[in-house]
Design a protein around this motif. Structure first.
Motif, mmCIF file in Angstrom:
data_model
loop_
_atom_site.group_PDB
_atom_site.id
_atom_site.type_symbol
_atom_site.label_atom_id
_atom_site.label_comp_id
_atom_site.label_asym_id
_atom_site.label_seq_id
_atom_site.Cartn_x
_atom_site.Cartn_y
_atom_site.Cartn_z
ATOM 1 N N UNK A 28 -134.441 15.163 -64.494
ATOM 2 C CA UNK A 28 -133.129 15.485 -64.937
ATOM 3 C C UNK A 28 -133.271 15.207 -66.411
ATOM 4 N N UNK A 29 -132.021 15.615 -67.128
ATOM 5 C CA UNK A 29 -131.928 15.515 -68.477
ATOM 6 C C UNK A 29 -131.452 14.212 -68.653
ATOM 7 N N UNK A 30 -131.934 13.613 -70.082
ATOM 8 C CA UNK A 30 -131.454 12.360 -70.467
ATOM 9 C C UNK A 30 -129.902 12.203 -70.145
ATOM 10 N N UNK A 31 -129.600 11.147 -69.744
ATOM 11 C CA UNK A 31 -128.170 10.684 -69.791
ATOM 12 C C UNK A 31 -127.698 10.207 -71.172
ATOM 13 N N UNK A 32 -126.433 10.151 -71.402
ATOM 14 C CA UNK A 32 -125.865 9.869 -72.902
ATOM 15 C C UNK A 32 -126.292 8.773 -73.351
ATOM 16 N N UNK A 33 -126.611 7.457 -72.327
ATOM 17 C CA UNK A 33 -127.092 6.113 -72.989
ATOM 18 C C UNK A 33 -128.337 6.490 -73.745
ATOM 19 N N UNK A 34 -129.400 7.243 -72.753
ATOM 20 C CA UNK A 34 -130.659 7.488 -73.201
ATOM 21 C C UNK A 34 -130.716 8.475 -74.372
ATOM 22 N N UNK A 35 -130.031 9.397 -74.413
ATOM 23 C CA UNK A 35 -130.011 10.219 -75.551
ATOM 24 C C UNK A 35 -129.492 9.528 -76.965
#
Length: 320
Positions: free
Chosen positions: A197-204
């Motif tokens: 999956x793409x990174x979550x907003x928290x990860x980004x």
């Protein structure tokens, strides 16, 4: 995820596809651990003293690395490169492990190759890639930022997801990458499932060295344990400094084995060229003295790497 092999036909692949990593316990016997630890310690000592010119230096995370190691007071080295180089002392011991059936059988499962037997006329499906050593820095701790090995942190979510799918079609990669611990090792931190999956907003939006992200997991390895992982799982490393004057506290073999471009999943011959050749392995793999004397399979895997080229113009996957 540690798996049991008793009931599942492809337990390692199942865990890799689900979690992005799989821990294989006790891949080495006690005698194998002892032998490899001895040659790994010698290689590290040689490199720390300036006697081996291929290394990873603090504080740099990605290649190219400097030509001279920083002083111990600045952290020194955190890796020894090119364990299979013809000039590396202990090379034969390293090669016996790298080309061993116990390693290659796991690799075959992870890249979707049926177990093979030695045949004079068969085409070798695997490619020799990289084999390095990760070690403890000197005098000061060192950390790697959150990253995927072959996808820039700057890409937008849609492009990130597209690249993840392209690099692992149907959940399979064109290579298998692993860390094999010769000392207790808790350096690798992963976020299970993030390879799909793409990174979550928290990860980004997290800081590059954020010490705590949701669902992160510290991979705990004992001597002889290996973790095979998707190189594009979101991960980082935390390396504790070696005690001054003490024994080596981290000796972790870091290897990768590729799927030949003409075999399996319609892979392309140079799909791994940048990731592999950026480390300089193409500069010596075709030397007259670069054979291993370990049979046809090792030699064919080396020839498959030679076919990828020298790598003079491939560039680098990531910067920093």
């Amino acid at each position: 995820m540690t798996v049991s092999t008793s009931t599942q036909p492809t337990p390692y692949l199942d865990a890799l596809q689900r979690d992005g990593f799989v821990v294989v316990r006790s891949l080495l016997s006690p005698s194998e651990i002892s032998s490899l630890k001895e040659v790994a310690t010698k290689a590290t000592t040689l490199t720390r003293s300036g006697g081996w010119p291929h290394f990873r230096t603090v504080p740099k995370q990605f290649p190219p690395w400097p030509k001279t190691p920083p002083p111990a007071s600045e952290g020194g080295i955190w890796g020894v490169q090119h364990l299979l180089h013809p000039d590396m002392p202990g090379r034969q011991e390293f090669a016996k492990f790298y080309f061993s059936e116990k390693v290659l059988r796991v690799v075959e499962e992870l890249v979707g190759v049926s177990p093979t037997v030695e045949e004079d006329n068969r085409e070798e499906p695997l490619v020799m890639e990289l084999f390095n050593l990760l070690v403890a820095p000197e005098t000061k701790d060192f950390e790697l930022r959150w990253h995927r090995d072959d996808i820039s942190a700057e890409v937008a979510p849609d492009e990130e997801l597209a690249q993840l799918h392209a690099k692992s079609p149907n959940g399979k990669q064109s290579h298998a990458q692993y860390n094999l611990a010769l000392c207790p090792d808790t350096s690798l931190i992963v976020i299970p499932g993030s390879h799909r999956r793409a990174r979550t907003e928290t990860e980004r939006n997290a800081a590059p060295y954020e010490p705590s992200l949701p669902d992160q997991l510290v991979v705990e390895l004992q001597p002889g344990d290996a973790v095979f992982y998707d190189s594009n799982i979101l991960h980082r490393g935390v390396y504790k400094a070696k005690p001054e004057g003490g024994e080596e506290t981290r000796l972790t073999l870091h290897g990768s084995v590729g799927l030949n471009g003409t075999a399996g999943d319609g892979g392309k011959k140079k799909v791994r060229a940048t990731a592999v050749l950026q480390h300089g392995v193409g500069a010596w793999v075709d030397r007259d003295d670069a054979g291993f004397g370990l049979g046809k399979r090792a030699e064919d895997m080396r020839k498959n790497l030679m076919a990828m080229g020298k790598g003079d113009d491939v560039g680098y996957s990531l910067q920093g």
